[in-house]
Design a protein around this motif. Structure first.
Motif, PDB file in Angstrom:
ATOM      1  N   ALA A  26       0.808 -17.945   9.668  1.00  0.00           N
ATOM      2  CA  ALA A  26       0.033 -17.246   8.629  1.00  0.00           C
ATOM      3  C   ALA A  26       0.437 -17.729   7.244  1.00  0.00           C
ATOM      4  CB  ALA A  26       0.238 -15.743   8.756  1.00  0.00           C
ATOM      5  N   LEU A  27       1.750 -17.894   7.027  1.00  0.00           N
ATOM      6  CA  LEU A  27       2.220 -18.363   5.719  1.00  0.00           C
ATOM      7  C   LEU A  27       1.818 -19.811   5.486  1.00  0.00           C
ATOM      8  CD1 LEU A  27       3.743 -17.879   3.133  1.00  0.00           C
ATOM      9  CD2 LEU A  27       5.870 -18.436   4.328  1.00  0.00           C
ATOM     10  N   LEU A  28       1.894 -20.632   6.518  1.00  0.00           N
ATOM     11  CA  LEU A  28       1.475 -22.026   6.375  1.00  0.00           C
ATOM     12  C   LEU A  28      -0.005 -22.108   6.005  1.00  0.00           C
ATOM     13  CD1 LEU A  28       3.316 -23.715   9.367  1.00  0.00           C
ATOM     14  CD2 LEU A  28       3.847 -23.929   6.945  1.00  0.00           C
ATOM     15  N   HIS A  29      -0.800 -21.224   6.565  1.00  0.00           N
ATOM     16  CA  HIS A  29      -2.226 -21.204   6.230  1.00  0.00           C
ATOM     17  C   HIS A  29      -2.431 -20.830   4.758  1.00  0.00           C
ATOM     18  CE1 HIS A  29      -6.500 -20.850   6.668  1.00  0.00           C
ATOM     19  NE2 HIS A  29      -6.478 -19.568   6.342  1.00  0.00           N
ATOM     20  N   ILE A  30      -1.662 -19.857   4.290  1.00  0.00           N
ATOM     21  CA  ILE A  30      -1.756 -19.452   2.876  1.00  0.00           C
ATOM     22  C   ILE A  30      -1.341 -20.606   1.975  1.00  0.00           C
ATOM     23  CG2 ILE A  30      -0.796 -17.912   1.116  1.00  0.00           C
ATOM     24  CD1 ILE A  30      -0.511 -15.796   3.342  1.00  0.00           C
ATOM     25  N   ILE A  31      -0.275 -21.313   2.354  1.00  0.00           N
ATOM     26  CA  ILE A  31       0.169 -22.458   1.553  1.00  0.00           C
ATOM     27  C   ILE A  31      -0.903 -23.535   1.526  1.00  0.00           C
ATOM     28  CG2 ILE A  31       1.855 -24.346   1.466  1.00  0.00           C
ATOM     29  CD1 ILE A  31       3.929 -22.363   2.550  1.00  0.00           C
ATOM     30  N   THR A  32      -1.575 -23.724   2.646  1.00  0.00           N
ATOM     31  CA  THR A  32      -2.660 -24.704   2.704  1.00  0.00           C
ATOM     32  C   THR A  32      -3.782 -24.341   1.734  1.00  0.00           C
ATOM     33  OG1 THR A  32      -2.180 -25.114   5.031  1.00  0.00           O
ATOM     34  CG2 THR A  32      -4.319 -25.827   4.225  1.00  0.00           C
ATOM     35  N   LEU A  33      -4.180 -23.069   1.749  1.00  0.00           N
ATOM     36  CA  LEU A  33      -5.214 -22.626   0.810  1.00  0.00           C
ATOM     37  C   LEU A  33      -4.765 -22.860  -0.628  1.00  0.00           C
ATOM     38  CD1 LEU A  33      -6.280 -19.243   2.480  1.00  0.00           C
ATOM     39  CD2 LEU A  33      -7.502 -21.423   2.560  1.00  0.00           C
ATOM     40  N   HIS A  34      -3.499 -22.553  -0.892  1.00  0.00           N
ATOM     41  CA  HIS A  34      -2.938 -22.737  -2.234  1.00  0.00           C
ATOM     42  C   HIS A  34      -2.972 -24.206  -2.636  1.00  0.00           C
ATOM     43  CE1 HIS A  34      -0.286 -22.160  -5.658  1.00  0.00           C
ATOM     44  NE2 HIS A  34       0.525 -23.083  -5.177  1.00  0.00           N
ATOM     45  N   LEU A  35      -2.610 -25.096  -1.698  1.00  0.00           N
ATOM     46  CA  LEU A  35      -2.613 -26.534  -1.991  1.00  0.00           C
ATOM     47  C   LEU A  35      -4.010 -27.044  -2.300  1.00  0.00           C
ATOM     48  CD1 LEU A  35      -0.135 -27.787   0.755  1.00  0.00           C
ATOM     49  CD2 LEU A  35       0.288 -27.659  -1.700  1.00  0.00           C
ATOM     50  N   ASN A  36      -5.022 -26.422  -1.691  1.00  0.00           N
ATOM     51  CA  ASN A  36      -6.407 -26.836  -1.899  1.00  0.00           C
ATOM     52  C   ASN A  36      -7.067 -26.120  -3.078  1.00  0.00           C
ATOM     53  OD1 ASN A  36      -7.096 -28.810   0.190  1.00  0.00           O
ATOM     54  ND2 ASN A  36      -6.568 -27.187   1.613  1.00  0.00           N
ATOM     55  N   ASP A  37      -6.270 -25.374  -3.844  1.00  0.00           N
ATOM     56  CA  ASP A  37      -6.800 -24.635  -5.001  1.00  0.00           C
ATOM     57  C   ASP A  37      -7.884 -23.653  -4.591  1.00  0.00           C
ATOM     58  OD1 ASP A  37      -5.109 -26.034  -6.736  1.00  0.00           O
ATOM     59  OD2 ASP A  37      -6.546 -27.676  -6.902  1.00  0.00           O
ATOM     60  N   GLU A  38      -7.817 -23.142  -3.385  1.00  0.00           N
ATOM     61  CA  GLU A  38      -8.780 -22.147  -2.938  1.00  0.00           C
ATOM     62  C   GLU A  38      -8.272 -20.758  -3.293  1.00  0.00           C
ATOM     63  OE1 GLU A  38     -10.123 -22.608   1.057  1.00  0.00           O
ATOM     64  OE2 GLU A  38     -10.101 -24.791   0.968  1.00  0.00           O
ATOM     65  N   PRO A  39      -9.172 -19.827  -3.630  1.00  0.00           N
ATOM     66  CA  PRO A  39      -8.731 -18.491  -4.059  1.00  0.00           C
ATOM     67  C   PRO A  39      -8.010 -17.743  -2.947  1.00  0.00           C
ATOM     68  CG  PRO A  39     -11.110 -18.542  -3.706  1.00  0.00           C
ATOM     69  CD  PRO A  39     -10.639 -19.957  -3.630  1.00  0.00           C
ATOM     70  N   LEU A  40      -6.952 -17.029  -3.304  1.00  0.00           N
ATOM     71  CA  LEU A  40      -6.196 -16.214  -2.359  1.00  0.00           C
ATOM     72  C   LEU A  40      -6.501 -14.745  -2.585  1.00  0.00           C
ATOM     73  CD1 LEU A  40      -2.644 -17.872  -2.554  1.00  0.00           C
ATOM     74  CD2 LEU A  40      -4.520 -18.441  -1.026  1.00  0.00           C
ATOM     75  N   THR A  41      -6.448 -13.982  -1.516  1.00  0.00           N
ATOM     76  CA  THR A  41      -6.585 -12.537  -1.652  1.00  0.00           C
ATOM     77  C   THR A  41      -5.304 -11.972  -2.259  1.00  0.00           C
ATOM     78  OG1 THR A  41      -5.657 -12.044   0.513  1.00  0.00           O
ATOM     79  CG2 THR A  41      -8.047 -12.503   0.409  1.00  0.00           C
ATOM     80  N   ALA A  42      -5.356 -10.733  -2.707  1.00  0.00           N
ATOM     81  CA  ALA A  42      -4.166 -10.091  -3.276  1.00  0.00           C
ATOM     82  C   ALA A  42      -3.040 -10.048  -2.252  1.00  0.00           C
ATOM     83  CB  ALA A  42      -4.505  -8.683  -3.755  1.00  0.00           C
ATOM     84  N   THR A  43      -3.395  -9.806  -0.987  1.00  0.00           N
ATOM     85  CA  THR A  43      -2.381  -9.756   0.073  1.00  0.00           C
ATOM     86  C   THR A  43      -1.748 -11.125   0.279  1.00  0.00           C
ATOM     87  OG1 THR A  43      -3.577  -7.969   1.181  1.00  0.00           O
ATOM     88  CG2 THR A  43      -1.974  -9.210   2.508  1.00  0.00           C
TER      89      THR A  43
END
Length: 405
Positions: A5-22
């Motif tokens: 789950a954390l790796l997926h969040i890091i991936t979104l972050h690396l792609n400059d994709e918006p993250l949810t508050a959670t």
């Protein structure tokens, strides 16, 4: 181990994709876990670093095992002027790529820090004497007055007392009941000298971290309508909730902190002007213990209460800071010196406690503010090298650090 789950969040972050508050909270929580995670996240925001990290991986055995050659060739075929943003690539291989980049970022940061330390070793030092940083350890004072040095003890039972066993589990002290409570509880104390810090689990499940030159006194079994402990120095609590049984902290016999279930830090060193209580989660009520002073406040998360330590604190109010820098307050717990906005005098107090030294000033104390963070694992001489840029001069005599004009 980093979760998928954390790796997926890091991936979104690396792609400059918006993250949810959670997701943002989870990412920040991971970064706050250690100084190295925090620095790794900074490097992960550097696109040039990402390109170099993947190219370096080409020469490793791990690269061959995971067949990274195809990935590297795709990256190399990109035009030199293109922006490094391989969105489709991340979506195909997000787990392996994100895991590698996190490890690479941390590894390169450590390599960089070690390189700087080696460079400093070849420069002229303030002194040839090395003063090592503090480490994990403490003294345990049992109810009968026996003192145990916990630094050198191995995991297992370290003492047996009335109704309880005292154990070390991975360097943390804990208690296990051996039967029902039989009357008046016995009291133990954990004391960290200068140059030591330690953590323990109280008999009710509350987690406690002690900074250097601190102490906590507590019963081996909590009975009655309240849970009460006494502390000096700096202590961080994650209080185990118990409905209807408040948790009370007597801070240096100057302030009482009442807790219902929360995370907070109390700084009650005698050589500080104020007792500072900083709330991270939950709710606490703080009041003076001075006779005749009925001042009290209730804190909400992010607030800090300052209580003056003056003996004549009969009618002194309690100052509340609404947006306290909580990360700075608990940096010590994460193994970090956080000197953001600190004056020389305050900084030296931290160094005295962690390196077990005495600081002496020859002349007036320079009015200088410092900024930045540093690992608490560095040698004192290496830290002092970094202060030379502020035109601060020192010499060391034994365990005395002398600040010269």
């Amino acid at each position: 181990m980093i979760s998928e789950a954390l790796l997926h969040i890091i991936t979104l972050h690396l792609n400059d994709e918006p993250l949810t508050a959670t997701q943002e909270h989870a990412l920040q929580e991971w970064a706050d876990t250690s100084f190295y995670n925090e620095e790794a996240l900074k490097l992960l925001n550097d696109k040039e670093f990402l390109r170099n990290a993947i190219q370096q991986r080409e020469d490793t055995a791990l690269a061959r095992e995971e067949n990274w050659q195809k990935l590297l060739q795709q990256i190399k075929r990109q035009p030199a002027h293109s922006t490094f943003r391989p969105v489709l690539l991340w979506r195909q291989h997000w787990k392996a790529i994100a895991a590698f980049l996190v490890l690479a970022a941390g590894a390169l940061w450590i390599w960089h820090a070690n390189s700087l330390q080696q460079q400093r070793a070849h420069t002229n030092r303030t002194t040839s004497q090395h003063i090592s940083p503090g480490t994990n350890g403490a003294l345990l004072k049992l109810a009968n007055g026996t003192l145990l040095v916990l630094d050198t003890m191995k995991n297992g039972i370290v003492a047996e007392q009335k109704d309880v066993q005292v154990m070390l589990r991975n360097g943390r002290l804990a208690y296990a009941a051996t039967g029902p409570s039989s009357g008046v509880p016995a009291y133990n104390s954990v004391i960290t000298p200068k140059g030591r810090q330690f953590s323990l689990v109280l008999p009710d499940g509350t987690l406690v971290w002690l900074n250097a030159a601190s102490s906590i006194r507590y019963p081996t079994v909590f009975t009655g309508k309240e849970r009460k402990v006494e502390v000096t120095g700096q202590v961080y609590f994650e209080v185990a909730p118990r409905a209807g049984i408040p948790f009370l902290v007597n801070a240096n016999n100057r302030a009482m902190i009442e807790v219902l279930g929360t995370h907070f830090d109390v700084n009650a060193y005698e050589n500080e002007n104020n007792i500072a209580a900083t709330l991270l989660q939950g709710k606490v009520r703080i009041r003076y213990l001075a006779t005749g002073n009925h001042a009290s406040v209730v804190l909400t998360p992010g607030q800090q209460a300052l209580l003056q330590q003056a003996l004549n604190s009969m009618h002194l109010p309690i100052t509340v800071i609404n947006h306290a820098d909580t990360a700075k307050v608990i940096a010590w717990k994460r193994g970090i010196f956080n000197f953001e906005g600190a004056g020389l005098y305050d900084m030296m107090h931290e160094l005295e406690r962690w390196y077990d030294i005495e600081v002496i000033y020859e002349g007036a104390i320079p009015d200088i503010q410092f900024f930045g963070k540093m690992s608490k694992s560095v040698q004192l001489t290496d830290l002092l090298e970094g202060l030379k840029v502020s035109d601060i001069h020192f010499r060391i005599e034994g365990r005395k650090l002398i600040v010269m004009p």
